[in-house]
Design an enzyme around this catalytic site. Structure first.
Site, PDB file in Angstrom:
ATOM      1  N   GLY A   1      -5.801  -4.020  -8.000  1.00  0.00           N
ATOM      2  CA  GLY A   1      -7.008  -3.256  -7.682  1.00  0.00           C
ATOM      3  C   GLY A   1      -6.662  -1.902  -7.075  1.00  0.00           C
ATOM      4  O   GLY A   1      -7.313  -0.893  -7.359  1.00  0.00           O
TER       5      GLY A   1
ATOM      6  N   GLN B   1      -9.307   1.767  -0.219  1.00  0.00           N
ATOM      7  CA  GLN B   1      -9.104   2.141  -1.628  1.00  0.00           C
ATOM      8  C   GLN B   1     -10.112   3.204  -2.048  1.00  0.00           C
ATOM      9  O   GLN B   1      -9.768   4.173  -2.723  1.00  0.00           O
ATOM     10  CB  GLN B   1      -9.229   0.910  -2.524  1.00  0.00           C
ATOM     11  CG  GLN B   1      -8.083  -0.065  -2.300  1.00  0.00           C
ATOM     12  CD  GLN B   1      -8.179  -1.303  -3.166  1.00  0.00           C
ATOM     13  OE1 GLN B   1      -9.165  -1.497  -3.873  1.00  0.00           O
ATOM     14  NE2 GLN B   1      -7.169  -2.146  -3.098  1.00  0.00           N
TER      15      GLN B   1
ATOM     16  N   SER C   1       0.835  -1.211   0.000  1.00  0.00           N
ATOM     17  CA  SER C   1       0.000   0.000   0.000  1.00  0.00           C
ATOM     18  C   SER C   1       0.865   1.255   0.000  1.00  0.00           C
ATOM     19  O   SER C   1       0.606   2.219  -0.726  1.00  0.00           O
ATOM     20  CB  SER C   1      -0.899   0.027   1.241  1.00  0.00           C
ATOM     21  OG  SER C   1      -1.806  -1.031   1.192  1.00  0.00           O
TER      22      SER C   1
ATOM     23  N   LYS D   1     -12.136  -9.795  -3.501  1.00  0.00           N
ATOM     24  CA  LYS D   1     -10.688  -9.531  -3.576  1.00  0.00           C
ATOM     25  C   LYS D   1     -10.147 -10.164  -4.861  1.00  0.00           C
ATOM     26  O   LYS D   1     -10.904 -10.448  -5.779  1.00  0.00           O
ATOM     27  CB  LYS D   1     -10.000 -10.082  -2.327  1.00  0.00           C
ATOM     28  CG  LYS D   1     -10.391  -9.339  -1.054  1.00  0.00           C
ATOM     29  CD  LYS D   1      -9.842  -7.928  -1.066  1.00  0.00           C
ATOM     30  CE  LYS D   1     -10.248  -7.153   0.155  1.00  0.00           C
ATOM     31  NZ  LYS D   1      -9.929  -5.739   0.051  1.00  0.00           N
TER      32      LYS D   1
ATOM     33  N   ASP E   1      -6.532  -8.311   4.478  1.00  0.00           N
ATOM     34  CA  ASP E   1      -5.747  -9.093   3.507  1.00  0.00           C
ATOM     35  C   ASP E   1      -5.156 -10.368   4.110  1.00  0.00           C
ATOM     36  O   ASP E   1      -4.574 -11.177   3.388  1.00  0.00           O
ATOM     37  CB  ASP E   1      -4.605  -8.236   2.950  1.00  0.00           C
ATOM     38  CG  ASP E   1      -5.135  -7.134   2.036  1.00  0.00           C
ATOM     39  OD1 ASP E   1      -6.251  -7.287   1.506  1.00  0.00           O
ATOM     40  OD2 ASP E   1      -4.432  -6.120   1.867  1.00  0.00           O
TER      41      ASP E   1
ATOM     42  N   ARG F   1     -13.365  -7.316 -11.059  1.00  0.00           N
ATOM     43  CA  ARG F   1     -13.572  -6.696  -9.743  1.00  0.00           C
ATOM     44  C   ARG F   1     -14.464  -5.459  -9.839  1.00  0.00           C
ATOM     45  O   ARG F   1     -14.477  -4.757 -10.847  1.00  0.00           O
ATOM     46  CB  ARG F   1     -12.220  -6.396  -9.106  1.00  0.00           C
ATOM     47  CG  ARG F   1     -11.444  -7.698  -8.926  1.00  0.00           C
ATOM     48  CD  ARG F   1     -10.173  -7.516  -8.196  1.00  0.00           C
ATOM     49  NE  ARG F   1     -10.394  -7.074  -6.824  1.00  0.00           N
ATOM     50  CZ  ARG F   1      -9.418  -6.729  -6.008  1.00  0.00           C
ATOM     51  NH1 ARG F   1      -8.169  -6.765  -6.431  1.00  0.00           N
ATOM     52  NH2 ARG F   1      -9.688  -6.334  -4.789  1.00  0.00           N
TER      53      ARG F   1
ATOM     54  N   SER G   1     -13.559   0.641   3.082  1.00  0.00           N
ATOM     55  CA  SER G   1     -12.548   0.415   2.048  1.00  0.00           C
ATOM     56  C   SER G   1     -11.548   1.559   1.991  1.00  0.00           C
ATOM     57  O   SER G   1     -11.898   2.698   1.694  1.00  0.00           O
ATOM     58  CB  SER G   1     -13.219   0.258   0.679  1.00  0.00           C
ATOM     59  OG  SER G   1     -12.245   0.399  -0.341  1.00  0.00           O
TER      60      SER G   1
HETATM   61  C1  S3P Z   1      -5.590  -1.453   0.038  1.00  0.00           C
HETATM   62  C2  S3P Z   1      -6.833  -1.543   0.613  1.00  0.00           C
HETATM   63  C3  S3P Z   1      -7.550  -2.794   0.816  1.00  0.00           C
HETATM   64  C4  S3P Z   1      -6.621  -4.008   0.671  1.00  0.00           C
HETATM   65  C5  S3P Z   1      -5.718  -3.892  -0.521  1.00  0.00           C
HETATM   66  C6  S3P Z   1      -4.861  -2.652  -0.416  1.00  0.00           C
HETATM   67  C7  S3P Z   1      -4.970  -0.137  -0.117  1.00  0.00           C
HETATM   68  O1  S3P Z   1      -8.555  -2.918  -0.161  1.00  0.00           O
HETATM   69  O2  S3P Z   1      -7.373  -5.185   0.569  1.00  0.00           O
HETATM   70  O3  S3P Z   1      -4.867  -5.026  -0.619  1.00  0.00           O
HETATM   71  O4  S3P Z   1      -3.758  -0.081  -0.380  1.00  0.00           O
HETATM   72  O5  S3P Z   1      -5.676   0.871   0.029  1.00  0.00           O
HETATM   73  P1  S3P Z   1     -10.066  -2.369   0.091  1.00  0.00           P
HETATM   74  O6  S3P Z   1     -10.010  -0.908   0.153  1.00  0.00           O
HETATM   75  O7  S3P Z   1     -10.839  -2.862  -1.087  1.00  0.00           O
HETATM   76  O8  S3P Z   1     -10.481  -3.018   1.354  1.00  0.00           O
END
Ligand code: S3P
Length: 744
Positions: A404, A479, A332, A652, A625, A432, A477
């Site tokens: 993603g 993300q 991340s 995921k 994760d 996704r 989330s």
């Molecule tokens: C992440 C957020 C998580 C995580 C992903 C990395 C990020 O996803 O599962 O591996 O770096 O912001 P979600 O926001 O979909 O939960």
């Protein structure tokens, strides 16, 4: 390859090869060796070539009269120099060739097809233009080799009136020689070849001549080193043949040459004005592109794509783990370091960057948008930031592989740029859900189209004015939160995101680290536009999500003790430690410190008797994760583990609830999926076959499971481990997990 093909093609009567040079001779010889024709007849104006062709076994016999050779032939291969092709077609057009199939090997197709259309009225439907890409600086029939085309590409450019049976036959003949056959439009072929073959030859010939004629004698070449030799190797090719090719493919060559001349002028200008930034940009981009080509040229990527190879991990049962390791950098944080470093003013240095495919996809996307990025080299990356408004339109769609995070975070950023973008990904990413970002971004004024059911690709229209908003996220989330905060850097006024439960807060922390004000009030994060990011130094801690595999490994394998160094323990990420501790794990945090705004520690873990628990729902987003490997811990625990409130796991990289349940069941573990979680009863674990569905974390979780399995576990579809943990197998072996690629 030869055998099945031979079975498909009925023995044919006569093959005639007109033009016994390297290519024609090699085709004739290969066909003769494959035994697909009752006889192979050569035709060449040069009597010596004919004599040699017979002597070297390239053909059965030669014929000097074209009509006598061709009438009644099954197949005629035209392998004369490209400018001689037209004259030959005129002669062939006058012969009664009936069912004979014609094909050729010319390296430019447009002019040959035009001539064929004029001259081959009757025969046109049975003329299948072709081009084997198997050049060499050698020439002449004496260099002919029956295996010249093995594992080389042959491009066929059938026209609209081609008979399918004729195309099929020519296709199979080349395949019988071991070639990889592809079909392409004529125009496309000529453009592609102008760029990848004709232009480089022109430059090599041109450079050698230019240097040779400028120096008094050829003295300077004595000082030429490997670079010069490599670059100019192709200037040793047949001058007459290349003269023909440039005249034949004139238009496509001129087109690419003009483009190149502009780029060359820009390079000249950069040298003249000492514009190091431009030079570095060109060189770093070229180097990456070159690495990409090398893989293709080494045929790995190509063969992999063709055969969709299944990378299998074979994990042997039992063992214990010990030692001290540092797992790779946090995924991340690595993504965000590139994004924010690119948008900052000044040069950002990153250390500990994760050189996994996901973070590299983000890095490449920013390079494609004109950011000069050096590295990564041993985790070091230097980003020459372009400021919030300095990104350039990318040359094509941004391909984000399996990532993603790249797609969701970038969508926020790109919705506010003045140019259009398209975001694509691999098969898993293409499934996704993207509406979770597209919908709120549209509310801010973005124009985004998704594929069916809100899936990728995303088409983002540039030039929109975004307006800030208060958004209550329906799911926890990071993300989505990060996507909207990044859009908020450009949106009029304030953008606030409220989260239903705490999620990782790297975006908020790192924005602040880059000097951009962010307010965090309870579960609400707010930014407003109008500020700027200033370059900084980033030290990426080791990824707790990668460390998690080893936390579980050491916990479940009796007699283990392991230290994981420099692991990021940001409280929004440590759910896995809390859950394992609730299960009875023995994990100690040592040497706690703060590095670049993120807390880190060395984690010491010793094996322990784990027990099943009801996983507190508030820990779910903090360990999101890590559940695949936590399910392995649950399978090794005494009693029942119940997970609820984790429906996010179904969207995921794979449906992690179903895929883990299937895998655990295959090993004899009682695991029952529920709509939002799973119920696992700990107990003995056998071996067997499990399928990771291309999900890196599933593949690594079952590798860890082997420590407690009673028989080997074969794990399918493991190539994507490289997305987040490039050296997983190396580190696993180092600490004592006996997992390796099958067959290695
Ligand atoms: C992440 C957020 C998580 C995580 C992903 C990395 C990020 O996803 O599962 O591996 O770096 O912001 P979600 O926001 O979909 O939960």
């Amino acid at each position: 390859m030869t055998e099945p093909m031979a079975a498909v093609i009925k023995p044919l009567e006569r093959l005639v090869v007109i033009g016994l040079g390297l290519i024609g001779g090699s085709f004739a010889k290969g066909m003769r060796e494959a035994g697909l024709f009752r006889e192979v007849v050569g035709v060449d104006l040069d009597a010596e070539s004919c004599r040699l062709a017979v002597e070297l076994g390239v053909v059965d016999r030669c014929e000097s009269d074209l009509a006598a050779a061709c009438v009644g032939a099954s197949v005629i291969q035209l392998a004369v120099p490209i400018l001689a092709m037209e004259k030959l077609l005129v002669s062939l057009g006058r012969l009664p060739l009936g069912e004979t199939v014609l094909t050729d090997v010319g390296s430019a197709k447009g002019n040959i097809l035009r001539a064929a259309r004029r001259e081959l009225a009757q025969q046109l439907p049975r003329f299948v233009p072709g081009h084997p890409i198997a050049g060499s600086e050698q020439s002449g029939v004496e260099a002919a080799k029956g295996n010249l085309f093995r594992r080389h590409k042959v491009i066929l450019t059938p026209h609209e009136t081609c008979e399918p049976a004729a195309v099929e036959l020519v296709d199979q003949l080349w395949r019988a020689l071991g070639a990889d056959v592809e079909h392409m439009q004529v125009e496309h072929h000529d453009e592609v070849l102008a760029a990848t073959s004709h232009l480089p030859h022109l430059l090599a010939f041109g450079l050698v001549d230019s240097l040779a004629k400028r120096s008094e004698n050829l003295e300077i070449f004595r000082y030429a080193a490997g670079g010069f030799r490599d670059f100019t190797r192709i200037a040793g090719s047949d001058p007459l043949m290349w003269h023909d090719i440039f005249l034949a493919n004139r238009e496509a060559v001129l087109h690419i040459l003009d483009d190149f001349r502009d780029d060359l002028d820009a390079l000249r200008n950069a040298v003249d004005t000492q514009d190091g930034h431009h030079l570095l940009g060109v060189f770093t981009r070229a180097r990456v592109a070159r690495e990409h080509f090398s893989k293709i040229l080494a045929r790995r990527a190509y063969v992999d794509a063709m055969h969709n190879t299944d990378l299998i991990y074979l994990a042997m049962p039992g063992g214990k783990v010990s030692g001290r390791i540092r797992v790779p950098g946090d995924k991340s944080i690595s993504h965000r370091s590139i994004m924010l470093g690119s948008l900052a003013e000044g040069t950002t240095e990153v250390e500990g960057f994760l050189e996994g495919e996901d973070a590299l996809a983000t890095l490449q996307a920013f390079r494609d948008m004109g950011v000069v990025i050096e590295g990564p080299h041993h985790g070091r990356v230097t980003i020459h930031g372009v400021g919030l408004h300095g990104l350039q339109p990318p040359p094509g769609p941004l391909y984000l592989g399996n990532s993603g995070t790249s797609m969701r975070l970038l969508s926020g950023l790109l919705a506010a740029q003045p140019f259009d973008t398209t975001l694509t990904g691999d098969a898993s990413l293409s499934k996704r859900p993207m509406n979770r970002v597209a919908k709120p971004l549209r509310e801010m004024g973005a124009v985004i189209e998704t594929g069916p059911e809100g899936r990728p690709p995303l088409q983002i229209k540039g030039g929109q004015r975004l307006t800030g908003m208060d958004y209550e996220m329906p799911m926890a989330s990071a993300q989505v939160k990060s996507c909207l905060l990044l859009a908020g850097l450009y949106a009029a006024g304030q953008t606030s995101v409220t989260e239903p439960a705490p999620t990782r807060d790297h975006t908020e922390r790192m924005l602040q680290g880059f000097g951009y004000p962010v307010t965090v009030d309870g579960n609400v994060a707010t930014v407003e536009s109008g500020h700027k990011l200033s370059a900084c130094h980033i030290e990426v801690p080791a990824d707790i999500s990668s460390a998690a595999f080893f936390l579980v490994a050491a916990s479940i394998a009796e007699g283990s003790e392991l230290v994981l160094e420099h692991v990021g323990i940001n409280p929004t990420r440590t759910g896995v430690i809390d859950i394992l501790k609730l299960m009875g794990a023995d994990i100690a945090l040592e040497n706690q410190r703060e590095v670049g705004g993120e807390p880190v520690a060395d984690l010491r873990v010793r094996s322990a008797k784990l027990k099943g628990i009801d996983i507190p729902e508030d820990l779910v987003p903090l360990a999101i994760d890590e559940f695949p490997v936590l399910f392995v811990a649950a399978a090794c625990a005494e009693g029942r583990t119940v997970l609820r409130g984790a429906e996010e796991l179904r969207v995921k990289e794979s449906d992690r609830i179903q895929v883990m349940a299937d895998g655990l069941q295959a090993l004899g573990v009682k695991a029952e999926p529920t709509p939002d979680g799973i119920i696992i009863d700990g107990g003995p674990m056998g071996g067997g076959e499990v399928i990771s569905h291309g999900d890196h974390r599933i593949a690594m979780s079952f590798s860890v499971a082997s420590l407690r399995a009673s028989a080997p576990i074969r794990i399918h579809d493991c190539a994507n481990v490289a997305t987040s943990f490039p050296n997983f197998l190396g580190l696993a072996a180092q600490v004592g997990i006996r997992v390796a690629e099958e067959g290695k």
